[in-house]
Design an enzyme around this catalytic site. Structure first.
Site, PDB file in Angstrom:
ATOM      1  CG  HIS A  52       4.070  83.052   5.070  1.00 35.69           C
ATOM      2  ND1 HIS A  52       4.162  83.079   3.548  1.00 35.69           N
ATOM      3  CD2 HIS A  52       4.995  81.952   5.586  1.00 35.69           C
ATOM      4  CE1 HIS A  52       4.943  81.957   3.461  1.00 35.69           C
ATOM      5  NE2 HIS A  52       5.509  81.537   4.646  1.00 35.69           N
ATOM      6  CE1 TYR A  55      -1.438  80.853   5.600  1.00 46.53           C
ATOM      7  CE2 TYR A  55      -2.846  79.264   6.034  1.00 46.53           C
ATOM      8  CZ  TYR A  55      -1.643  79.471   5.355  1.00 46.53           C
ATOM      9  OH  TYR A  55      -0.841  78.728   5.079  1.00 46.53           O
ATOM     10  CG  HIS A  98       9.979  80.529  -1.051  1.00 49.17           C
ATOM     11  ND1 HIS A  98      11.517  80.284  -1.046  1.00 49.17           N
ATOM     12  CD2 HIS A  98       9.718  80.700   0.508  1.00 49.17           C
ATOM     13  CE1 HIS A  98      12.038  80.594   0.030  1.00 49.17           C
ATOM     14  NE2 HIS A  98      10.589  80.494   1.074  1.00 49.17           N
TER      15      HIS A  98
END
Length: 778
Positions: A52, A55, A98
């Protein structure tokens, strides 16, 4: 003051795994530190080395994205991208996911997703002017999906409405592939209010570091790591990893931040989003080539007994980190206190490029900033040499293998029944149940209401003192991705997502200029998952280059998988959502998708009906094939870039000349569904005549692709319009019908006047408009 005490023994494999780290990554941490990390440092690496935040699986693929252009002012690497939209105006925009928080706590997960993306916008010095969302859910016959769906929509509406930002657009898909793992991608747009763009790189040795906004608690603990792991039955236990938001406090925060930025006393600013204090300190240090020392004893808290690990990993919302000019600290503190917010000097910029965390008079953590936020792990994986078996099996499907629609169990009026079945399919059906919960007119800049056009349109209020050409300019925005296309052919699906986003902007008269993307995929550690990610990124990159829409930033969300009853991971459909913005110089030169006038001629721009020899128009991967025949198979439509560019340019030109009165792209459901949606929106019927062709009726009506846009033109403009089309599109256009009156049905007939579809607009409207309500009440 004592220094960081090394842990005498290494952490156990279980402890390392609990932070989302692999054994080899832990060995790398020990090598970089020259010692074992302590508990707080291990947690810092766990969140910053999560997918998150760093990467680590996707960075090599992201390098192929075009990121520069004449309008790009800030590209990837900052809190949000910034583009020049003319007239002295600068637009700030970004999309973030999210997903996992919304799966376990739908309301707060979605609400804080909105709050987080809004902070990314105003951290740059911009005032948020609009929000969009791209959502994916399982099927509503599942009670858990109904709970998640209702909770997500409520969370989005709660935060956006209370904050005072209009939610103006987006998209929603429903498919069993997302059961248990919904996708909640939030996009926000803002306009720069400060003269200088506020960036995140700390500078000025000795400058104070200010903690501003809300208090820190234990909510959101380890959210970044949680977002980088697959969902299991035990994920409910991760509810503490879901943050809790306060939109009213964030409304005060945006005003305080913008006021503070305008003083010139803020050197740098960073939102405390994923990984909280850990992320903000390390990224500000790395981006400025300096170090940051922060004293946790100065941080305002809402809970007692917190330890450094909890401070550093908390993702409590509505918090920011500033670097201020030395000597102007009180000026900034006074602004925040006037808005009822905390503002304290909690640290300073130091010359050593490290993040040093103090607690109770000792060094609680000391880590090289680059190890946390720059020189992070990188996995360059091999891409499958040939497509995986599932794709090859799907590609073997032939249109000729399909029975006619009566064999699908539809008797009586088969094509009417197919039309109504598709209109009531939740992916196609009206989303009014959703957007009616959103305040889409707050701020009074929304020109096109949700459901009225293929893209949202917003007025750009002119800069103070400017009464000239900018007084009637605007921007358009959209989010797009057909996940079934990407699943069946990731390259073509990624390319199609860019093409459709640009087409949707063109349908309202906007010139596409830039992209933010949200890459939602399963595990990259599995060959098939990485192949999907790599091929989709290749398609996105090629699309953005061809449409001249550079990528300004975005988000990567991997490990979107659930575990089935047999313990096997089930990934979502690969879903690279494209958020695209465009510019409109004159808001008098726009149009929506609904038919306006009886007697207007209906044109099909793009591949004519009956022409599908090159694979650009197909029933493969279509909504018709899935809904009516229960098959997910075939190649998705192949994107014809040259035709797309010509068709979209023709549509924009016709709108700007005032010739086109309505425009709607042909997407899910093909030409027939696009015609029905335009008829429903305008409450006007039409008579459509199909060409004389041997192509099967379902392909004529419901095949997808072909760079197709349906437009209407008043008879008075017909001659000049057709002259333009002959020069621009050659034979890639056709007149297919005429808009009728409100009391006439939508009739689609053969060249021999045989009626295939004959439906009252009210009948279609009932199937389409209330499908979600019926599904929720079932």
């Amino acid at each position: 003051m004592s220094t960081t005490a090394p842990t005498p023994i290494p952490f156990s494999a279980e402890e390392i795994s609990s932070e989302g780290l692999k054994p080899g990554e832990y060995d790398e941490i020990v090598q970089r530190l020259g010692r074992h990390p302590n508990r707080s440092e291990l947690g810092m690496f766990g969140v910053m080395w999560s997918e998150h935040c760093c990467y680590k699986n996707s960075r090599p693929l992201l390098k192929q994205f075009p990121t520069e252009g004449p309008r790009i002012l800030v590209g990837p690497g900052e809190n949000a991208g910034v583009v020049d939209v003319g007239h002295g105006q600068r637009l700030v925009f970004k999309i973030e996911s999210h997903n996992h928080p919304s799966a376990v706590e739908p309301f707060q997960g979605a609400a804080t997703g909105v709050g987080g993306i809004l902070r990314d916008i105003f951290t740059m010095g911009a005032r948020p002017i609009a929000a969009l969302n791209a959502l994916r859910f399982g099927t509503l016959d599942d009670p858990n999906t109904r709970r998640i769906f209702s909770g997500v929509v409520s969370g989005i509406s709660h935060y956006g409405n209370c904050f005072g930002v209009p939610t103006v657009g987006g998209e929603i898909y429903f498919d069993g592939a997302y059961a248990g793992n919904p996708l909640v991608n939030a996009m926000a747009i803002g306009l720069m209010e400060t003269e200088e763009i506020v960036k995140s790189g700390a500078s000025g040795i000795g400058n104070p570091v200010l903690y501003v906004g809300s208090t820190t608690g234990r909510d959101g603990m380890g959210g970044a790591s949680f977002a980088s792991a697959e969902l299991t039955d035990e994920s409910e236990a991760d509810r503490p990893a879901v943050q809790v938001g306060d939109p009213f406090l964030e409304k005060s925060l945006v005003e305080a931040c913008l006021e503070a930025f305008k003083t010139g006393a803020v050197v740098a600013a960073q939102d405390m989003g994923a990984a909280g204090i850990t992320c903000s300190t390390s990224e500000m240090a790395v981006n400025g080539g300096v170090g940051i020392e922060l004293d946790l004893d100065k941080v305002p808290v809402r809970e007692t007994g917190m330890v450094p690990y909890e401070y550093l990993l908390s993702e409590s919302q509505e918090r920011m980190l500033f670097v201020g000019e030395k000597g102007r600290e009180q000026e900034l503190i006074d602004i925040f206190e006037r808005w009822g917010l905390h503002a304290v000097v909690a640290g300073e910029v130091i010359p050593d490029p490290i993040v040093r965390i103090l607690f109770q008079g000792e060094v609680a953590a000391e880590v090289p900033a680059s190890a946390l936020a720059d020189n992070t792990p990188l996995y360059e994986r091999e891409v499958l040499a040939e497509p995986p078996a599932y794709a090859q099996t799907a590609w073997a499907w032939q249109e000729s293998s399909l029975p006619d629609c009566t064999a699908a169990g539809l008797d009586g009026q088969p094509w009417n029944d197919v039309m109504l079945a598709l209109l009531s399919t939740l992916t196609i059906a009206s989303k009014q149940w959703v957007y009616n919960q959103y305040d889409h007119q707050v701020q009074n800049n929304t020109i096109m209401l949700p459901g009225g056009a293929d893209a949202a349109i917003l007025r750009l209020r002119p800069l103070e003192g400017d009464t000239g050409s900018s007084s009637n300019s605007g921007v358009a925005a959209t989010t797009d991705c057909n996940p079934r296309y990407v699943y069946l052919n990731p390259y073509e699906g990624g390319l199609a997502a860019v093409a459709e986003a640009a087409r949707n902007l063109s349908c309202v008269g906007a010139e596409p200029i830039a992209v933010t993307d949200n890459l939602n995929f399963g595990s990259p550690e599995k060959p098939v998952g990485y192949w999907q990610l790599a091929e989709a990124c290749r398609g996105l990159a090629d699309g953005c280059r061809e449409f001249n829409t550079p990528v300004t930033g975005g988000n990567v969300s991997l490990y979107n998988e659930t575990v089935d009853a047999d313990g096997d991971p089930q990934p979502i459909y690969p879903t690279p959502v494209v958020g695209m913005v465009g510019v409109i110089d004159d808001l008098d030169q726009i149009c929506g998708q609904s038919w306006q006038n009886s007697g207007d001629q209906i044109y099909l721009l793009g591949t004519p009906l009956g022409d599908s020899t090159d694979g650009t128009v197909t029933l493969g991967a279509s909504e018709y094939l899935k809904v009516i025949h229960g098959q997910v198979a075939g190649h998705p439509p192949k994107v014809n870039i040259a035709l797309e560019l010509k068709v979209q340019a023709a549509c924009r030109h016709g709108i700007r000349q005032g010739w086109i009165t309505a425009a709607h792209d042909c997407a899910e459901g093909g030409v027939a569904i696009a015609l029905a949606e335009s008829a429903i929106g305008g409450n006007l019927g039409a008579t459509i005549t199909l060409p004389d062709t041997e192509q099967r009726y379902d392909a004529l009506l419901f095949a997808e692709g072909g760079a197709r846009i349906i437009v209407t033109v008043a008879p008075v403009h017909r001659a000049v319009w057709e002259t333009y089309l002959n020069a621009q599109l050659n034979d890639q256009w056709s007149v297919i019908g005429t808009v009728a009156t409100a009391n006439t049905p939508l009739t689609i007939q053969t060249s021999q006047s045989e009626s295939l579809i004959n439906l009252a607009v009210a009948t279609m409207n009932d199937s389409w408009r209330y499908a979600i309500e019926r599904a929720l009440d079932a």
